[in-house]
Design an enzyme around this catalytic site. Sequence first.
Site, PDB file in Angstrom:
ATOM      1  N   HIS A 186      -3.836   2.142   6.877  1.00  0.00           N
ATOM      2  CA  HIS A 186      -4.695   1.701   5.796  1.00  0.00           C
ATOM      3  C   HIS A 186      -5.120   0.255   6.034  1.00  0.00           C
ATOM      4  O   HIS A 186      -4.337  -0.567   6.469  1.00  0.00           O
ATOM      5  CB  HIS A 186      -4.018   1.832   4.423  1.00  0.00           C
ATOM      6  CG  HIS A 186      -2.686   1.152   4.304  1.00  0.00           C
ATOM      7  ND1 HIS A 186      -1.543   1.634   4.906  1.00  0.00           N
ATOM      8  CD2 HIS A 186      -2.329   0.027   3.646  1.00  0.00           C
ATOM      9  CE1 HIS A 186      -0.523   0.836   4.617  1.00  0.00           C
ATOM     10  NE2 HIS A 186      -0.977  -0.156   3.859  1.00  0.00           N
ATOM     11  N   ILE A 233      -2.675  -1.169  -6.175  1.00  0.00           N
ATOM     12  CA  ILE A 233      -1.996  -1.285  -7.475  1.00  0.00           C
ATOM     13  C   ILE A 233      -1.330  -2.647  -7.656  1.00  0.00           C
ATOM     14  O   ILE A 233      -0.916  -2.988  -8.758  1.00  0.00           O
ATOM     15  CB  ILE A 233      -0.967  -0.156  -7.707  1.00  0.00           C
ATOM     16  CG1 ILE A 233       0.132  -0.181  -6.654  1.00  0.00           C
ATOM     17  CG2 ILE A 233      -1.656   1.200  -7.744  1.00  0.00           C
ATOM     18  CD1 ILE A 233       1.312   0.728  -6.966  1.00  0.00           C
TER      19      ILE A 233
END
Length: 118
Positions: free
Chosen positions: A104, A35
């Site tokens: 991640h 994002i």
Amino acid sequence: MTDRRSDCLFCKIVAGEVPADIVREGERTIAFRDINPQAPTHVLIIPRDHYPDMASAGAAGIGLLDEIAREAGEIARAEGIADSGYRMVFNTGPGAGQTIFHVHGHLLGGRGLEWPPG
């Protein structure tokens, strides 16, 4: 395998409770656009199961990091950055900039990536 955590943002994305711009889904991984992108292509690749960081995922000894690397290659090809080059980054721990404690990998590409990274 580990469980999903109710307080983990990425576990909520895996569960479909939080929306994300999904790029690719595998049996054990999911990939979505960051994002706050730091490059034209900035995709996060995470395991569906919760591991707090890269070290714990690697210590599990189940080939999960290999799978994340394979997924990165497939996404890079689909995004058109495989030939020009891309970077995979795993931040492990707060001192390295990890802010979400669900392992991640950041797949970055589509622009020059200088070294050292910062």
